[in-house]
Scaffold this motif. Structure first.
Motif, PDB file in Angstrom:
ATOM      1  N   THR A 270      40.009  54.549  24.757  1.00  0.00           N
ATOM      2  CA  THR A 270      39.643  54.909  26.128  1.00  0.00           C
ATOM      3  C   THR A 270      40.412  54.102  27.167  1.00  0.00           C
ATOM      4  O   THR A 270      40.458  54.487  28.332  1.00  0.00           O
ATOM      5  N   PHE A 271      40.998  52.999  26.729  1.00  0.00           N
ATOM      6  CA  PHE A 271      41.771  52.169  27.663  1.00  0.00           C
ATOM      7  C   PHE A 271      42.750  51.326  26.854  1.00  0.00           C
ATOM      8  O   PHE A 271      42.357  50.658  25.900  1.00  0.00           O
ATOM      9  N   ASP A 272      44.001  51.360  27.242  1.00  0.00           N
ATOM     10  CA  ASP A 272      45.019  50.577  26.541  1.00  0.00           C
ATOM     11  C   ASP A 272      46.055  50.085  27.547  1.00  0.00           C
ATOM     12  O   ASP A 272      46.983  50.785  27.912  1.00  0.00           O
ATOM     13  N   ARG A 273      45.860  48.867  28.021  1.00  0.00           N
ATOM     14  CA  ARG A 273      46.828  48.249  28.923  1.00  0.00           C
ATOM     15  C   ARG A 273      47.208  46.868  28.387  1.00  0.00           C
ATOM     16  O   ARG A 273      47.174  45.869  29.087  1.00  0.00           O
ATOM     17  N   ARG A 274      47.583  46.858  27.117  1.00  0.00           N
ATOM     18  CA  ARG A 274      48.001  45.597  26.504  1.00  0.00           C
ATOM     19  C   ARG A 274      49.334  45.120  27.051  1.00  0.00           C
ATOM     20  O   ARG A 274      49.780  44.017  26.737  1.00  0.00           O
ATOM     21  N   ASP A 275      49.964  45.956  27.884  1.00  0.00           N
ATOM     22  CA  ASP A 275      51.206  45.533  28.533  1.00  0.00           C
ATOM     23  C   ASP A 275      50.940  44.568  29.687  1.00  0.00           C
ATOM     24  O   ASP A 275      51.846  43.873  30.139  1.00  0.00           O
ATOM     25  N   ILE A 276      49.698  44.516  30.169  1.00  0.00           N
ATOM     26  CA  ILE A 276      49.349  43.610  31.265  1.00  0.00           C
ATOM     27  C   ILE A 276      49.083  42.219  30.705  1.00  0.00           C
ATOM     28  O   ILE A 276      48.241  42.039  29.817  1.00  0.00           O
ATOM     29  N   LYS A 277      49.770  41.252  31.207  1.00  0.00           N
ATOM     30  CA  LYS A 277      49.652  39.883  30.694  1.00  0.00           C
ATOM     31  C   LYS A 277      48.359  39.233  31.164  1.00  0.00           C
ATOM     32  O   LYS A 277      47.999  39.291  32.337  1.00  0.00           O
ATOM     33  N   ARG A 278      47.678  38.589  30.253  1.00  0.00           N
ATOM     34  CA  ARG A 278      46.499  37.782  30.556  1.00  0.00           C
ATOM     35  C   ARG A 278      46.965  36.324  30.657  1.00  0.00           C
ATOM     36  O   ARG A 278      47.588  35.809  29.730  1.00  0.00           O
ATOM     37  N   TYR A 279      46.691  35.676  31.768  1.00  0.00           N
ATOM     38  CA  TYR A 279      47.212  34.313  31.939  1.00  0.00           C
ATOM     39  C   TYR A 279      46.251  33.426  32.726  1.00  0.00           C
ATOM     40  O   TYR A 279      45.421  33.894  33.495  1.00  0.00           O
ATOM     41  N   ARG A 280      46.387  32.120  32.487  1.00  0.00           N
ATOM     42  CA  ARG A 280      45.563  31.113  33.143  1.00  0.00           C
ATOM     43  C   ARG A 280      46.204  30.671  34.451  1.00  0.00           C
ATOM     44  O   ARG A 280      47.425  30.732  34.616  1.00  0.00           O
ATOM     45  N   GLN A 281      45.355  30.174  35.369  1.00  0.00           N
ATOM     46  CA  GLN A 281      45.817  29.648  36.646  1.00  0.00           C
ATOM     47  C   GLN A 281      45.183  28.278  36.892  1.00  0.00           C
ATOM     48  O   GLN A 281      43.978  28.116  36.727  1.00  0.00           O
ATOM     49  N   TRP A 282      46.024  27.328  37.282  1.00  0.00           N
ATOM     50  CA  TRP A 282      45.550  25.995  37.648  1.00  0.00           C
ATOM     51  C   TRP A 282      45.906  25.732  39.106  1.00  0.00           C
ATOM     52  O   TRP A 282      46.996  26.085  39.554  1.00  0.00           O
ATOM     53  N   TYR A 283      44.994  25.101  39.835  1.00  0.00           N
ATOM     54  CA  TYR A 283      45.195  24.881  41.265  1.00  0.00           C
ATOM     55  C   TYR A 283      44.985  23.414  41.646  1.00  0.00           C
ATOM     56  O   TYR A 283      44.188  22.706  41.023  1.00  0.00           O
ATOM     57  N   LEU A 284      45.676  23.001  42.676  1.00  0.00           N
ATOM     58  CA  LEU A 284      45.445  21.714  43.327  1.00  0.00           C
ATOM     59  C   LEU A 284      45.335  21.995  44.816  1.00  0.00           C
ATOM     60  O   LEU A 284      46.250  22.608  45.401  1.00  0.00           O
ATOM     61  N   ALA A 285      44.232  21.570  45.438  1.00  0.00           N
ATOM     62  CA  ALA A 285      44.013  21.923  46.841  1.00  0.00           C
ATOM     63  C   ALA A 285      43.125  20.902  47.542  1.00  0.00           C
ATOM     64  O   ALA A 285      42.301  20.244  46.896  1.00  0.00           O
ATOM     65  N   PRO A 286      43.260  20.761  48.869  1.00  0.00           N
ATOM     66  CA  PRO A 286      42.314  19.928  49.625  1.00  0.00           C
ATOM     67  C   PRO A 286      40.980  20.649  49.723  1.00  0.00           C
ATOM     68  O   PRO A 286      40.898  21.871  49.553  1.00  0.00           O
ATOM     69  N   ASP A 287      39.924  19.890  50.005  1.00  0.00           N
ATOM     70  CA  ASP A 287      38.600  20.498  50.081  1.00  0.00           C
ATOM     71  C   ASP A 287      37.735  19.720  51.070  1.00  0.00           C
ATOM     72  O   ASP A 287      38.094  18.602  51.493  1.00  0.00           O
ATOM     73  N   ILE A 288      36.617  20.311  51.422  1.00  0.00           N
ATOM     74  CA  ILE A 288      35.642  19.676  52.314  1.00  0.00           C
ATOM     75  C   ILE A 288      34.323  19.526  51.564  1.00  0.00           C
ATOM     76  O   ILE A 288      33.829  20.492  50.978  1.00  0.00           O
ATOM     77  N   ASP A 289      33.772  18.321  51.580  1.00  0.00           N
ATOM     78  CA  ASP A 289      32.450  18.081  50.998  1.00  0.00           C
ATOM     79  C   ASP A 289      31.440  18.061  52.143  1.00  0.00           C
ATOM     80  O   ASP A 289      31.245  17.049  52.814  1.00  0.00           O
ATOM     81  N   PHE A 290      30.815  19.201  52.386  1.00  0.00           N
ATOM     82  CA  PHE A 290      29.907  19.326  53.521  1.00  0.00           C
ATOM     83  C   PHE A 290      28.695  18.411  53.397  1.00  0.00           C
ATOM     84  O   PHE A 290      28.097  18.040  54.410  1.00  0.00           O
ATOM     85  N   SER A 291      28.327  18.049  52.172  1.00  0.00           N
ATOM     86  CA  SER A 291      27.149  17.198  51.988  1.00  0.00           C
ATOM     87  C   SER A 291      27.352  15.800  52.547  1.00  0.00           C
ATOM     88  O   SER A 291      26.395  15.050  52.714  1.00  0.00           O
ATOM     89  N   ARG A 292      28.596  15.434  52.853  1.00  0.00           N
ATOM     90  CA  ARG A 292      28.877  14.099  53.385  1.00  0.00           C
ATOM     91  C   ARG A 292      28.899  14.065  54.916  1.00  0.00           C
ATOM     92  O   ARG A 292      29.129  13.015  55.508  1.00  0.00           O
TER      93      ARG A 292
END
Length: 331
Positions: A270-292
């Protein structure tokens, strides 16, 4: 993971209301040349009878609230699937482990919300930590047991391990620092899939059509973060307390648990898209800690605590498919 977020959205929203209440204790921060020391200073002396009354109230709220939630989950979820004898299921290779990180976050936030309730009772600090910290793991364990009796799923040791790690992340930080210097957070963005390539229909089938369903189920659109307060680790730094740096994890290209391929009960594809790559993503970003952010207003305090469970949208450095790229904004 979907069931975990269902439980989390109900329990945490009610548990964190304790933050907006008149707390029996408050943490004051003292900066020294080398470390940050957290002291617990009483702001409202509770009598033994008041503490006992609050403990009973919180215990009852946990039993009634969680019991009612589980009854609702059983009616809305498990009742629609056949039951079986208790069994195990190994799903460790599914969804590029995004669901496992989600279990860890759910246990962490449920523990955090429960700990705030126990803090409100005025009981001993270590009891607050252990009662609250173990709550998240306990909530998630019940889900795993129910999964074990469902023919569709099974008790997953991978999920259970992630639940333990989530509670341990809260308990260890509270015991070591009396603070959550590293908060586990969640972010989500609405994915648009190509209708002409049947991807939108496949996404509707496995992730749902509504915004709520996609928020719960679309692993391609979820990112999980470990956000660390810079000032907490480097007290000499001339930086605001709310500024944090976050490491994120997500994945893309997933249109099935282990592969982008599906068949019906008759074995027809019913569905065959094994041509689409499954991949991981890693990020590094600034953030805000609202609790502080410091405030004496209960409504704002509650709002900031809730917001501190979510990653603030910001530019990011992404590593995926063997290369780096800069994103103007990452949700």
């Amino acid at each position: 993971m979907v069931k975990s977020l269902f439980i989390l959205s109900i329990i945490s929203s009610s548990s964190l209301l304790a933050v907006a209440q008149d707390s029996a204790v408050v943490k004051s921060t003292q900066f020294t040349d080398s470390v940050i020391k957290y002291n617990t200073q009483p702001i409202k002396k509770l009598t033994p009878q008041q503490i006992k009354s609050r403990v009973r109230l919180v215990a009852a709220a946990n039993i009634i609230g969680y019991g009612g939630t589980m009854i609702g989950l059983n009616a809305a979820w498990y009742a629609n699937y056949p039951r079986s004898s208790f069994h195990f299921f190994n799903d460790n290779n599914e969804w590029l482990q995004v669901d496992k990180v989600g279990h860890m976050l759910s246990a962490y936030d449920e523990s955090r919300g429960s700990m705030e309730l126990w803090r409100w009772t005025g009981i001993d600090r270590k009891k607050q930590i252990w009662y609250g910290g173990l709550s998240g793991m306990a909530y998630q364990t019940v889900i795993e047991i129910l999964d074990g009796f469902s023919a569709e799923w099974g008790f997953s040791w991978g999920d259970m391990s992630a639940n333990v790690l989530g509670s341990a992340a809260l308990i260890s930080q509270e015991l070591a620092w009396n603070d959550q210097r590293i908060k586990l957070k969640f972010s989500f963005h609405k994915n648009s899939y190509a209708p002409a390539m049947d991807l939108e229909q496949r996404a509707n089938d496995i992730y749902g059509k509504s915004e709520w369903e996609r928020w719960l189920k679309d692993y391609n659109a979820q990112t999980y973060w470990a956000s660390a307060s810079i000032k907490a680790f480097f007290p000499k730094a001339n930086l605001p307390e709310w500024l944090s740096v976050a490491i994120g994890y997500g994945a893309e290209g997933m249109f099935g648990a282990t592969e982008n391929y599906a068949t019906n009960k008759d074995g027809q594809v019913t569905f065959d898209r094994r041509d689409i790559k499954r991949y991981r993503q890693w990020y590094l970003a600034p953030d805000i800690d609202f609790s502080r952010f410091k405030t004496k207003k209960k409504g704002l305090k509650f709002l900031f605590t809730v917001l501190s469970a979510f990653k603030f949208p910001a530019p990011s450095l992404e590593f995926s498919n063997g290369s780096f790229k800069v994103n103007a904004i990452t949700f």
